[in-house]
Write an enzyme that holds these catalytic residues in place. Structure first.
Site, mmCIF file in Angstrom:
data_model
loop_
_atom_site.group_PDB
_atom_site.id
_atom_site.type_symbol
_atom_site.label_atom_id
_atom_site.label_comp_id
_atom_site.label_asym_id
_atom_site.label_seq_id
_atom_site.Cartn_x
_atom_site.Cartn_y
_atom_site.Cartn_z
ATOM 1 N N CYS A 2 0.842 -1.189 0.000
ATOM 2 C CA CYS A 2 0.000 0.000 0.000
ATOM 3 C C CYS A 2 0.879 1.242 0.000
ATOM 4 O O CYS A 2 2.060 1.190 0.320
ATOM 5 C CB CYS A 2 -0.878 0.005 1.249
ATOM 6 S SG CYS A 2 -1.804 -1.512 1.451
ATOM 7 N N ARG A 27 1.768 1.391 -6.012
ATOM 8 C CA ARG A 27 2.018 0.468 -4.900
ATOM 9 C C ARG A 27 0.794 -0.385 -4.571
ATOM 10 O O ARG A 27 0.889 -1.350 -3.798
ATOM 11 C CB ARG A 27 2.435 1.242 -3.649
ATOM 12 C CG ARG A 27 3.678 2.082 -3.837
ATOM 13 C CD ARG A 27 3.988 2.835 -2.572
ATOM 14 N NE ARG A 27 4.396 1.930 -1.519
ATOM 15 C CZ ARG A 27 5.638 1.554 -1.288
ATOM 16 N NH1 ARG A 27 6.602 2.020 -2.044
ATOM 17 N NH2 ARG A 27 5.928 0.733 -0.316
ATOM 18 N N TRP A 76 -3.512 -2.167 -1.502
ATOM 19 C CA TRP A 76 -3.414 -3.478 -2.159
ATOM 20 C C TRP A 76 -3.915 -4.460 -1.113
ATOM 21 O O TRP A 76 -3.250 -4.707 -0.106
ATOM 22 C CB TRP A 76 -1.966 -3.765 -2.538
ATOM 23 C CG TRP A 76 -1.801 -5.005 -3.375
ATOM 24 C CD1 TRP A 76 -1.859 -5.071 -4.730
ATOM 25 C CD2 TRP A 76 -1.542 -6.340 -2.913
ATOM 26 N NE1 TRP A 76 -1.655 -6.377 -5.141
ATOM 27 C CE2 TRP A 76 -1.458 -7.175 -4.042
ATOM 28 C CE3 TRP A 76 -1.384 -6.916 -1.645
ATOM 29 C CZ2 TRP A 76 -1.215 -8.537 -3.961
ATOM 30 C CZ3 TRP A 76 -1.149 -8.282 -1.555
ATOM 31 C CH2 TRP A 76 -1.063 -9.074 -2.714
ATOM 32 N N ASN A 102 0.213 0.195 6.172
ATOM 33 C CA ASN A 102 0.795 -0.682 5.149
ATOM 34 C C ASN A 102 1.504 -1.804 5.886
ATOM 35 O O ASN A 102 2.321 -1.543 6.777
ATOM 36 C CB ASN A 102 1.795 0.105 4.291
ATOM 37 C CG ASN A 102 2.539 -0.799 3.317
ATOM 38 O OD1 ASN A 102 2.048 -1.864 2.947
ATOM 39 N ND2 ASN A 102 3.726 -0.386 2.924
ATOM 40 N N GLY A 103 1.214 -3.050 5.519
ATOM 41 C CA GLY A 103 1.838 -4.195 6.195
ATOM 42 C C GLY A 103 0.761 -5.184 6.595
ATOM 43 O O GLY A 103 -0.372 -5.119 6.104
ATOM 44 N N GLU A 484 12.384 -14.218 -18.024
ATOM 45 C CA GLU A 484 11.991 -12.819 -17.885
ATOM 46 C C GLU A 484 11.024 -12.410 -18.998
ATOM 47 O O GLU A 484 10.037 -11.719 -18.743
ATOM 48 C CB GLU A 484 13.243 -11.922 -17.892
ATOM 49 C CG GLU A 484 12.971 -10.438 -17.814
ATOM 50 C CD GLU A 484 12.245 -9.980 -16.549
ATOM 51 O OE1 GLU A 484 12.068 -10.801 -15.623
ATOM 52 O OE2 GLU A 484 11.840 -8.805 -16.502
ATOM 53 N N LYS A 488 7.309 -10.988 -18.244
ATOM 54 C CA LYS A 488 6.857 -9.679 -18.746
ATOM 55 C C LYS A 488 5.527 -9.833 -19.469
ATOM 56 O O LYS A 488 4.601 -9.072 -19.245
ATOM 57 C CB LYS A 488 7.870 -9.071 -19.718
ATOM 58 C CG LYS A 488 9.089 -8.406 -19.150
ATOM 59 C CD LYS A 488 8.862 -7.075 -18.472
ATOM 60 C CE LYS A 488 8.519 -7.259 -17.035
ATOM 61 N NZ LYS A 488 9.558 -7.541 -16.101
ATOM 62 N N GLU A 491 2.547 -10.902 -17.018
ATOM 63 C CA GLU A 491 2.094 -9.977 -15.977
ATOM 64 C C GLU A 491 1.341 -8.783 -16.539
ATOM 65 O O GLU A 491 0.458 -8.259 -15.887
ATOM 66 C CB GLU A 491 3.228 -9.546 -15.024
ATOM 67 C CG GLU A 491 4.222 -8.566 -15.541
ATOM 68 C CD GLU A 491 5.277 -8.190 -14.487
ATOM 69 O OE1 GLU A 491 4.938 -7.976 -13.329
ATOM 70 O OE2 GLU A 491 6.458 -8.086 -14.865
ATOM 71 N N HIS A 507 11.278 -33.838 -22.833
ATOM 72 C CA HIS A 507 10.978 -34.586 -21.602
ATOM 73 C C HIS A 507 9.552 -34.324 -21.131
ATOM 74 O O HIS A 507 9.230 -34.584 -19.977
ATOM 75 C CB HIS A 507 11.996 -34.220 -20.523
ATOM 76 C CG HIS A 507 13.390 -34.585 -20.908
ATOM 77 N ND1 HIS A 507 13.820 -35.887 -21.005
ATOM 78 C CD2 HIS A 507 14.446 -33.819 -21.273
ATOM 79 C CE1 HIS A 507 15.080 -35.914 -21.402
ATOM 80 N NE2 HIS A 507 15.485 -34.669 -21.573
ATOM 81 N N LYS A 607 3.709 -2.703 -7.143
ATOM 82 C CA LYS A 607 5.117 -2.531 -7.470
ATOM 83 C C LYS A 607 6.037 -3.096 -6.391
ATOM 84 O O LYS A 607 7.027 -3.734 -6.665
ATOM 85 C CB LYS A 607 5.389 -1.044 -7.687
ATOM 86 C CG LYS A 607 6.826 -0.708 -8.034
ATOM 87 C CD LYS A 607 7.141 -1.129 -9.447
ATOM 88 C CE LYS A 607 8.551 -0.785 -9.858
ATOM 89 N NZ LYS A 607 8.941 -1.567 -11.043
#
Ligand code: M6R
Length: 612
Positions: A2, A27, A76, A102-103, A484, A488, A491, A507, A607
């Site tokens: 947050c 955030r 968030w 936040n937390g 990566e 990208k 997401e 395999h 983020k």
């Protein structure tokens, strides 16, 4: 996760809080809210589910909230779904106190049970509300504000950055921190708290970073800080040296695109000051040669894209140093009983420097005697401050949730660290050292060449944006690069994609390849090009459509095999991924654009991941 901003001064708080929240929205963006306070009107709160724009609309439709002290929050969600009630700020039952948090308060259930037993009625499903209610409980029992805060903090377990307003203190804002970022901003007749400097840089460049256990009392005239035992603390002040424009879009449609385009300059900032006359120089490192020689093993610990940087780094470091390198997901490392000891170098990589899992892994490694070297972008962040040594990437603020320039600069810096250590230990061949350092200097210019073909990636994206599933395949450095590229894409575009070591296809994975399946084949790693060719032939034989990423020297060969080519300039193999990642970033960006996705704020993400 947050974002928090708080202000106390003499100008109206709401516009300033909204402006700060705008910059913090990356955030978390499930919901947003503000609280302001004035002597006449007391505490006034507005909050609602959705983006900040929803809160703005609501505020515009109502009489203005009055007050020159206030705080804002962008959420968030962890505990409690995103809705109006669960949004912050939370107000206590008696209306005496409002908080933003936040937390995660890990023992919230126990505190809630205690308060319910005391007759307190809760409104939300959040863990955070217990802080407001418990503060109110102690106020009612006669504690003054600071006493009440300390009594509450004593009972909290978990992580918190807190902003607190008390109804009868219209010029006071209280802040507290443990394991979640919070900084103090010093202005002229006004003072601030914020989750990060972007929120307040338009008003002040003078900041101090709160440490765990500290409590700050802000008024327009000053900030008093106390440690966990309530002893006054003299904070060291820092000056933010980047400009507010660095955290703005500057005419680009998205932060992600701006940050992709900034990569040549970001790399110049990272590399140039540390490359002198063909030598890698780290003036900032405290690591002695004696300590360096004692290392028997290297751990690289990180999350997400930073972990992918570690995956690439492993190849280069093992080659340069002839030392075993283990790359660990921070969230796994911390619970794995790692075999770290005094002979271990632990490299923690983090853009934000606040990722909770990486922070916890750092502490775990430290408790076992490891030497901690952090590669971090955000100056003054928690991971930077808790490490024995820190190398800053100096990429400037990165706002888009999907990392681009931070990834590139982390990668270059990790390679430079390998070069520096390899040379100091006398294990790296002089010719290879010279070849890689020469290519490092050339990297920003070559990146500019890659970026000049952005139109080609846009065209390619227009062909493939409606796919449901994409495979990335590659070997060695190309395998790590594919991880990566795949992250990208998924997401920001929400297309399911997977990345495989190309040799593993037979395999199992190859059974998923059907006529028309899109395979992005990474074929930039020169020593294994023949193997890459075989793997492309295998998937083509099963009907796959292949987009190959390759280098100029292999262009012709790949053109015969692939349906489409992405071609990058040749470089030293150790640095080739620094060029290879850019087409993958742009491919993902343009696909997400075509799909109409919210590129800078993908769903469910944030983020900076400051919860476990
Ligand atoms: O700030 P950090 O580098 O510690 O963040 C780690 C990950 O959360 C981050 O790289 C994440 O995977 C990005 N969204 C990837 O684009």
């Amino acid at each position: 996760m947050c974002g928090i901003i708080g202000f106390t001064g003499s100008s109206p708080a709401v516009p300033l809080l909204l402006d700060g929240l705008e910059r913090l929205e990356y955030r978390g963006y499930d919901s947003a809210g503000v609280a302001v306070i004035s002597a006449e009107k007391g505490l006034q709160i507005q909050k609602c589910k959705g983006r900040l724009s929803a809160l703005r609309e609501r505020l515009d439709s109502l009489p203005p909230l009055e007050g020159t002290t206030g705080m804002g929050h962008t959420r968030w969600a962890t505990h409690g779904e995103p809705n109006d009630v669960n949004s912050h700020p939370h107000v206590s039952q008696n209306g005496q106190v409002a908080i933003v948090h936040n937390g995660i308060i890990e023992n919230y259930a126990e505190i809630k049970e205690f308060l319910l037993h005391e007759g307190v009625r809760f409104r939300s499903d959040t863990d955070s509300e217990v802080v407001a209610q418990l503060l109110d409980y102690y106020f009612t029992a006669g504690s003054d504000p600071l006493d009440a805060v300390y009594r509450v903090l004593e009972r909290l377990e978990g992580a918190y950055a807190l902003g607190i307003l008390c109804a009868d203190q219209p010029d006071m804002l209280i802040a507290a921190r443990k394991d979640a970022p919070l900084l103090l901003g010093y202005g002229q007749g006004e003072n601030f708290i914020a989750s990060d400097a972007t929120a307040i840089i338009a008003h002040t460049r003078t900041v101090a970073y709160m440490e765990d256990g500290e409590v700050a009392v802000l008024t327009p005239d000053g900030i008093a800080v106390y440690d966990e035992y309530r002893r006054p603390v003299e904070k060291q002040r820092h000056t933010i040296d980047w400009d507010v424009s660095a955290a703005e879009k500057g005419g680009y449609a998205h932060f992600m695109f701006k940050e992709i385009m900034e990569q040549p300059d970001a790399l110049r900032h990272t590399v140039s000051p540390r490359l002198r006359d063909g030598e890698v120089v780290f003036d900032e490192l405290a690591l002695t040669e004696e300590k360096l020689r004692s290392f028997q093993r290297i751990y690289i610990v990180a999350c997400g894209s930073s972990y992918h940087v570690g995956m690439l780094g492993k190849y280069n470091l093992e080659r340069f140093l002839r030392l075993p390198v283990e790359v660990c997901l921070a969230s796994e490392f911390r619970y794995s009983g790692p075999l770290v000891d005094e002979r271990s170098l632990v490299i923690v990589i983090s853009q934000s420097g606040e990722t909770l899992d990486s922070m916890a892994a750092l502490r775990e490694a430290r408790s076992r005697g490891g030497y901690i070297l952090a590669i971090v972008n955000v100056v003054g962040s928690s991971i930077a401050r808790e490490s024995d040594d820190v190398l800053y990437t100096w990429a400037g603020p990165e706002i888009a949730v999907a990392t681009t320039k931070a990834y590139s600069t982390q990668l270059a810096l990790l390679t430079m660290l390998g070069l520096w250590m390899g040379k100091a230990l006398g294990r790296l061949d002089g010719a290879e050292y010279a070849a890689v350092t020469a290519e490092l200097a050339a990297l920003p210019g070559k990146l500019e060449t890659v970026l000049s073909s952005a139109g080609a990636y846009q065209y390619l994206a227009s062909l493939y944006f409606n796919r449901d599933c994409v495979f990335f395949i590659g070997r060695n450095l190309d395998y790590a690069l594919g991880l990566e590229g795949s992250l990208k894409l998924k997401e920001i575009s929400y297309i399911h994609s997977e990345s495989y070591a190309a040799g593993e296809l037979k395999h199992g994975t190859i059974s998923l390849i059907e006529p028309g399946t899109l395979v992005v084949a990474l074929a930039t790693y020169g020593p294994l090009i023949d193997k890459a060719v075989s793997n492309i032939v295998e998937v083509k034989a099963r009907g796959a459509e292949v987009v190959a990423l390759t280098t100029e020297s292999h262009r012709e060969r790949m053109a015969e095999l692939a349906d489409h080519l992405l071609v990058i300039p040749d470089s030293h193999p150790a640095l080739q991924p620094n060029l290879g990642v850019v087409p993958l970033q742009l491919f993902a960006y343009y696909i997400a654009l075509q799909r109409g996705c919210d590129i800078d704020k993908p769903k469910n993400l944030a983020k900076s991941v400051t919860v476990e």
